[in-house]
Design a protein around this motif. Structure first.
Motif, PDB file in Angstrom:
ATOM      1  N   TYR A 127     112.624  97.817 -19.397  1.00 62.23           N
ATOM      2  CA  TYR A 127     113.096  96.444 -19.620  1.00 62.23           C
ATOM      3  C   TYR A 127     114.375  96.439 -20.464  1.00 62.23           C
ATOM      4  CZ  TYR A 127     113.143  91.689 -21.508  1.00 62.23           C
ATOM      5  OH  TYR A 127     113.526  90.430 -21.896  1.00 62.23           O
ATOM      6  N   TYR A 128     114.379  97.208 -21.542  1.00 59.69           N
ATOM      7  CA  TYR A 128     115.550  97.219 -22.421  1.00 59.69           C
ATOM      8  C   TYR A 128     116.711  98.040 -21.862  1.00 59.69           C
ATOM      9  CZ  TYR A 128     113.348  94.429 -25.958  1.00 59.69           C
ATOM     10  OH  TYR A 128     112.775  93.373 -26.626  1.00 59.69           O
ATOM     11  N   ILE A 130     117.798  97.366 -18.947  1.00 58.27           N
ATOM     12  CA  ILE A 130     118.514  96.362 -18.153  1.00 58.27           C
ATOM     13  C   ILE A 130     119.606  95.798 -19.054  1.00 58.27           C
ATOM     14  CG2 ILE A 130     118.351  94.161 -16.928  1.00 58.27           C
ATOM     15  CD1 ILE A 130     115.332  94.825 -16.485  1.00 58.27           C
ATOM     16  N   THR A 131     120.855  96.087 -18.714  1.00 55.91           N
ATOM     17  CA  THR A 131     121.952  95.739 -19.620  1.00 55.91           C
ATOM     18  C   THR A 131     122.409  94.285 -19.506  1.00 55.91           C
ATOM     19  OG1 THR A 131     123.535  96.584 -18.007  1.00 55.91           O
ATOM     20  CG2 THR A 131     122.831  98.100 -19.752  1.00 55.91           C
ATOM     21  N   ARG A 136     117.755  90.520 -17.370  1.00 54.26           N
ATOM     22  CA  ARG A 136     116.603  90.837 -18.224  1.00 54.26           C
ATOM     23  C   ARG A 136     115.745  89.586 -18.435  1.00 54.26           C
ATOM     24  NH1 ARG A 136     118.907  93.797 -22.413  1.00 54.26           N
ATOM     25  NH2 ARG A 136     119.171  91.924 -23.630  1.00 54.26           N
ATOM     26  N   LYS A 137     116.371  88.438 -18.668  1.00 50.66           N
ATOM     27  CA  LYS A 137     115.645  87.180 -18.853  1.00 50.66           C
ATOM     28  C   LYS A 137     114.874  86.808 -17.581  1.00 50.66           C
ATOM     29  CE  LYS A 137     115.074  82.881 -20.670  1.00 50.66           C
ATOM     30  NZ  LYS A 137     113.729  82.536 -20.302  1.00 50.66           N
TER      31      LYS A 137
END
Length: 153
Positions: A127-128, A130-131, A136-137
């Motif tokens: 998840y993190y 994803i830049t 990501r949201k």
């Protein structure tokens, strides 16, 4: 009188439950970041053995070290006290501590094992990675939409 002395020495030789909790939060964040104990130790000017002792709660984390840990692990200092079991917060700090760590109202028990599963760690790491914040949201919203809705009783 002798029994009290032995009990006090025994209590002093065991890690404080709060130190154990703070240590587990250090380990959780370090693991979520994919950081080794050695790398965290280098960032703090410590050996990995010292990091191990903090994580197990054997050594108490002082205020300045907690500040450094928060900076290196990129979390607010309150992170180390989050998810503290209510009985522990109640026993060691009363109402003021419960409010400070988010227990002003009763909280359901949390299955702490969830945070230590490999699947959870891999999911959070992915998840993190994803830049793009908007992507990501959207992933976050998707996951929330797939989970069953909690119905208040």
């Amino acid at each position: 009188m002798a029994d009290e002395s032995v009990e006090r020495v025994d209590r002093e030789s065991r890690p404080s439950p709060i130190d154990v909790h703070v240590g587990s939060r250090i380990r959780l964040r370090r693991t979520l970041l994919g950081m080794s104990q050695e790398r965290l130790g280098e960032a703090l000017g410590l050996t990995f053995q010292q990091v191990q002792k903090y994580e197990r709660g054997v050594n108490r984390v002082g205020a300045s070290r907690l500040f450094d840990l928060a900076r290196v692990l990129d979390v607010p200092i309150s992170f180390f006290f989050d998810d503290m079991p209510e009985p522990l917060a109640r026993e060691y700090g009363g109402a003021a501590v419960r409010r400070a760590v988010g227990f002003s109202e009763s909280q359901d028990s949390f299955d702490d094992d969830t945070l230590h599963r490999r699947e959870t760690l891999e999911l959070v790491r992915a998840y993190y990675r994803i830049t793009d914040p908007s992507v990501r949201k959207r992933v976050f919203d998707l996951i929330k939409s797939l989970a069953p809705v909690d119905n208040p009783s």
